[in-house]
Design an enzyme around this catalytic site. Structure first.
Site, PDB file in Angstrom:
ATOM      1  N   ALA A 148       7.133 -57.122  17.971  1.00 28.76           N
ATOM      2  CA  ALA A 148       5.795 -57.412  17.462  1.00 28.76           C
ATOM      3  C   ALA A 148       4.815 -57.580  18.622  1.00 28.76           C
ATOM      4  O   ALA A 148       3.632 -57.246  18.507  1.00 28.76           O
ATOM      5  CB  ALA A 148       5.834 -58.670  16.606  1.00 28.76           C
ATOM      6  N   SER A 171       5.349 -59.954  34.534  1.00 25.50           N
ATOM      7  CA  SER A 171       4.815 -59.331  33.327  1.00 25.50           C
ATOM      8  C   SER A 171       3.697 -60.113  32.643  1.00 25.50           C
ATOM      9  O   SER A 171       2.593 -60.163  33.150  1.00 25.50           O
ATOM     10  CB  SER A 171       5.977 -59.079  32.376  1.00 25.50           C
ATOM     11  OG  SER A 171       5.588 -58.196  31.387  1.00 25.50           O
TER      12      SER A 171
HETATM   13  C1  G16 Z   1       9.816 -59.730  28.171  1.00 28.96           C
HETATM   14  C2  G16 Z   1      10.802 -58.802  27.501  1.00 28.96           C
HETATM   15  C3  G16 Z   1      10.426 -58.616  26.045  1.00 28.96           C
HETATM   16  C4  G16 Z   1      10.289 -59.979  25.364  1.00 28.96           C
HETATM   17  C5  G16 Z   1       9.342 -60.875  26.141  1.00 28.96           C
HETATM   18  C6  G16 Z   1       9.288 -62.299  25.600  1.00 28.96           C
HETATM   19  O1  G16 Z   1       8.536 -59.146  28.106  1.00 28.96           O
HETATM   20  O2  G16 Z   1      10.814 -57.565  28.166  1.00 28.96           O
HETATM   21  O3  G16 Z   1      11.408 -57.839  25.433  1.00 28.96           O
HETATM   22  O4  G16 Z   1       9.817 -59.817  24.071  1.00 28.96           O
HETATM   23  O5  G16 Z   1       9.770 -60.965  27.484  1.00 28.96           O
HETATM   24  O6  G16 Z   1      10.548 -62.883  25.729  1.00 28.96           O
HETATM   25  P1  G16 Z   1      10.781 -64.416  25.452  1.00 28.96           P
HETATM   26  O7  G16 Z   1      10.297 -64.654  24.057  1.00 28.96           O
HETATM   27  O8  G16 Z   1      12.252 -64.626  25.601  1.00 28.96           O
HETATM   28  O9  G16 Z   1       9.957 -65.213  26.411  1.00 28.96           O
HETATM   29  P2  G16 Z   1       7.527 -59.166  29.348  1.00 28.96           P
HETATM   30  O10 G16 Z   1       6.367 -58.346  28.910  1.00 28.96           O
HETATM   31  O11 G16 Z   1       7.161 -60.583  29.601  1.00 28.96           O
HETATM   32  O12 G16 Z   1       8.334 -58.582  30.441  1.00 28.96           O
END
Ligand code: G16
Length: 576
Positions: free
Chosen positions: A404, A69
């Site tokens: 956010a 991601s």
């Molecule tokens: C993933 C999750 C999100 C989360 C983000 C950051 O996003 O799907 O819900 O907000 O990680 O998570 P953390 O703060 O625990 O690193 P993505 O877009 O990276 O798949």
């Protein structure tokens, strides 16, 4: 499942070792496993099998997306999609981790036998699949991957793992995370689940939104929308979506930047995460050369989050993040529901639909105040991660959720959709024309938005349709409320698991004394000040968030709290 067959196939995917000869361990984080892509072969193979087992246990298709991601290109990961289209239930995470870290055949066998013995229906919040629907060949696993260099190899491993566990694999190839979720969601309901079907659904929903909310024949927006695709998988998919939109007879003036064939690497100083955290435009893609106040959007590598922004004549960039998107969508939904009058009251209890907005600790204090005090809507705060927000939003009849950072969608319960549709279809001329249009607009919204997970592509359609209905530009939208200045920073520590949190991650329980030290710092920055620290579940860092009445205050508070984290949680490298 023939476990012996799986164990034999697993020999080709041995777990990697640490330099000291011990087996490397993998943890299931905020959105699945995520780390350096070249270390993930065994974990992906085993997760492929886990998806097959989940499919077998629920009797429905499940899914896997190979993506990291928003992370840098050298990382990769696995997102596991449950049979209803949401994330793998959190109750399965420990077993997913045990399977990934098993050091012997016996250990793997034990986990698999435990899971296979479960008789778990699909999540209770979801209605059962339509009666008589043929579930197809179970176990069945949809597989998608993003554009990372390690993707093809890992997708092969996932496919091999799922097949070794007896699954039929539907390989969606290069695709977005939201498309992976939608394929599973639609398959659960016996609806068309191809990419073409998905973009057609979104496009038709968008066209209907424009039609129901517009007051002239061609309500297509004309102001160009410059989209930073983060050099990820979203660009090619946007092209398909734009074509599907045009086939409906309306248009959307999207201009794509940072896509295949343009300089730059995935998520490297581009994309939604960079723009939101740094509060500046993407470094690449020519965003500095756009006309002042141009409408811009950044999405991330797997196209499941989006943020809007514009840069004015004085080169000041204004970010419209997930909080602003939530406020926009919630305002629109609440306006439409008001226009429906009493038509949507429960026929028996006479209660209105239960509507709420779900946020996390990162939600700007001003946004929560706006939703509660101006919109008079309920809010709920959950820990970070779609896996927490999505089920919390499902508990409402209409639940809007956005982090956010731009992850989110709006969910309509089956009860809500049925009621809206029934009232709209049986109005017999008794409803005021405006109420009928509002009902149709609500139905269109349910089609234009991804019902399974946040999707940057459908997010753009929905935001654009709402802005068009309100005749708003980004500046108008931004005046809904003024964000409190905020700052996010990352702190490197030896082992981020020493930090544990409570109260939806707003307070730390360990290390001992750290929360008191954070509280002491916050108290120096006035009444509006707020800060917290939590270990990331996608990167090897601790995230610190601070907000305060002034920009200087937010920046200094973030720095002070970072120092606290560095001291109490074993910081590494240079002190903040
Ligand atoms: C993933 C999750 C999100 C989360 C983000 C950051 O996003 O799907 O819900 O907000 O990680 O998570 P953390 O703060 O625990 O690193 P993505 O877009 O990276 O798949």
């Amino acid at each position: 499942m023939d476990i012996a067959v799986f164990l034999t196939a697993a020999k080709a995917y041995p777990p990697p070792q640490n330099p000291d000869g011990t087996q490397m361990r993998f943890s299931y984080g905020t959105a699945g496993f995520r780390t350096v892509g070249t270390t993930l072969n065994s974990t992906v193979f085993r997760s492929g099998a886990l998806a097959a087992v989940r499919s077998r246990v629920t009797g429905r298709a499940c899914g896997i997306v190979i993506t990291a991601s928003h992370n840098p290109e050298f990382d990769n990961g696995i997102k596991l999609v449950d049979c209803t289209g949401g994330m793998l239930p959190t109750s399965w995470e420990a077993d997913a981790e045990s399977l990934a870290n098993a050091e012997s055949d016996d250990e793997m066998k034990r986990v698999l036998e435990k899971l296979l013995a479960l008789d778990e229906p699909a999540e209770s919040l979801h209605p059962p699949p339509p009666p008589g629907l043929d579930a197809g060949n179970i176990p069945y696993v949809f597989l998608a991957r993003d554009t990372r260099p390690t993707g093809p190899e890992l997708a092969k491993a996932a496919l091999a793992g799922a097949k070794a566990a007896g699954a039929t694999v539907d390989d969606l190839g290069l695709n977005t995370t939201p498309q992976g979720h939608f394929a599973v969601y639609a398959s659960y309901r016996g609806a068309p689940n191809t990419e073409e079907a998905y973009y057609k659904r979104l496009a038709q929903g968008y066209a209907s939104l424009l039609k129901e909310d517009g007051d002239h024949d061609d309500s297509s927006p004309v102001e160009p929308i410059f989209v930073d695709c983060a050099n990820g998988v979203g660009a090619g998919k946007f092209t398909k979506l734009i074509n599907a939109v045009e086939e409906t007879g309306v248009s959307i003036p999207i201009k794509l930047h940072n896509h295949e064939g343009t300089p730059g690497t995935l998520n490297n100083q581009v994309g939604a995460d960079y723009v939101q955290k740094e509060q500046k435009p993407p470094k690449f893609g020519g965003f500095d050369a756009l006309p002042s106040n141009a409408k811009c959007v950044s999405i991330d590598g797997d196209a499941d989050r989006l943020v809007y922004f514009y840069t004015d004549e004085n080169k000041k960039t204004t970010l419209l993040d997930g909080d602003k998107i939530a406020a926009l969508v919630a305002t629109h939904v609440s306006g439409l529901l008001k226009r429906c009058g009493e038509s949507l009251l429960d026929p028996v209890t006479k209660k209105p639909l239960d509507v709420g907005v779900v946020q996390t600790a990162y939600a700007n204090g001003a946004s929560t105040k706006y939703i509660e005090q101006v919109l008079k809507m309920k809010t709920k705060c959950t820990p970070t991660g779609v896996k927490w927000l999505h089920p919390a939003a499902e508990a409402f009849d209409v639940g809007v959720y956005f982090e956010a950072n731009g992850h989110g969608t709006a969910l309509f319960s089956e009860t809500a959709i049925d009621r809206i549709r029934t009232v709209a279809e049986n109005s017999d001329g008794s409803l005021p024309a405006d109420a009928l249009r509002a009902l149709k607009s609500l139905l269109a919204l349910t089609e234009a938005i991804n019902p399974a997970v946040g999707d940057a592509l459908s997010g753009v359609l929905v935001v654009e349709a709402i802005l068009q209905a309100k005749r708003w530009g980004l500046r108008d939208w931004n005046t809904m409320y003024s964000d409190l200045p905020s700052k996010q920073v990352k702190v490197k520590v030896q082992d981020r698991s020493v930090i544990t949190t409570t109260d939806a991650e707003r307070r730390c329980m360990t290390p001992s004394g750290m929360q008191q030290a954070i509280d002491a710092k916050v108290s120096e920055f006035g009444n509006d000040a707020r800060a917290f620290a939590r270990p990331s579940g996608t990167e090897d860092v601790v995230r610190v968030y601070a907000e305060a009445a002034t920009r200087e205050g937010a920046d200094s508070l973030a720095k002070e709290v970072s120092k606290v984290v560095y001291t109490f949680a074993g910081g590494t490298g240079d002190a903040p």
